[in-house]
Design an enzyme around this catalytic site. Structure first.
Site, PDB file in Angstrom:
ATOM      1  N   GLU A 116      88.348  43.136  34.639  1.00  0.00           N
ATOM      2  CA  GLU A 116      87.267  43.856  35.324  1.00  0.00           C
ATOM      3  C   GLU A 116      86.678  44.933  34.421  1.00  0.00           C
ATOM      4  OE1 GLU A 116      90.551  43.227  38.507  1.00  0.00           O
ATOM      5  OE2 GLU A 116      90.422  43.427  36.330  1.00  0.00           O
ATOM      6  N   CYS A 132      93.668  46.365  40.089  1.00  0.00           N
ATOM      7  CA  CYS A 132      94.677  47.415  40.111  1.00  0.00           C
ATOM      8  C   CYS A 132      94.095  48.699  40.703  1.00  0.00           C
ATOM      9  CB  CYS A 132      95.233  47.668  38.716  1.00  0.00           C
ATOM     10  SG  CYS A 132      94.055  48.379  37.529  1.00  0.00           S
ATOM     11  N   CYS A 184      91.019  49.438  37.831  1.00  0.00           N
ATOM     12  CA  CYS A 184      89.972  48.424  37.952  1.00  0.00           C
ATOM     13  C   CYS A 184      89.220  48.559  39.276  1.00  0.00           C
ATOM     14  CB  CYS A 184      90.552  47.032  37.779  1.00  0.00           C
ATOM     15  SG  CYS A 184      91.079  46.736  36.073  1.00  0.00           S
TER      16      CYS A 184
END
Length: 144
Positions: free
Chosen positions: A52, A73, A83
């Site tokens: 990402e 995350c 992310c």
């Protein structure tokens, strides 16, 4: 193209990194606006940067949909933005997630953070395929 086809593309990206990301899972991220891919990436070799993180750096993704093979995350061990936070800050409108992340730094928190910020989140598209892709990672974090 459909959600299914974009997620298949994300899985294909992730598959290319399997075995090259250390202890981290290999994740694919495809970002789409108006039916066209505007950015895509996989987890970097060695496990960093995350998919990402790499994808949002490639284009203006405001208002777009991100297709991610694993829940973003919500916390990073290195202290940088998670992310989930990167997707929020970049202004994505929708995130489609294949599999939930069993790691304590994500495990539902990434989804909660995205939704709390007003991002539309859908989960479970091709979840079995995504879990199988990173079977060792999932096994490591789901064993008691």
């Amino acid at each position: 193209m459909s959600d299914l086809e974009f997620m298949r593309r994300a899985l294909s990206l992730a598959a290319a990194g399997v075995g090259q990301t250390g202890d981290n899972p290999s994740v694919g991220c495809v970002i789409v606006r108006d039916g066209a891919v505007i950015a895509e990436a996989r987890t970097g070799d060695g496990g960093r940067p995350h998919a990402e993180e790499r994808a949002v750096a490639l284009a203006d993704v405001r208002g777009a949909t991100a297709y991610v093979t694993l829940e973003p995350c919500a916390k990073r061990t290195n202290g940088t933005a998670s992310c989930a936070d990167r997707l929020i800050e970049a202004g994505v409108a929708r995130v489609v997630i294949a599999a939930s992340d069993p790691h304590p730094f994500a495990s539902g928190v990434g989804v909660e953070r995205l939704r709390a910020a007003g991002v539309s989140v859908e989960t479970g598209l091709l979840a079995s395929e995504a879990r199988q892709l990173n079977a060792d990672f999932h096994r490591r974090w789901t064993q008691s």
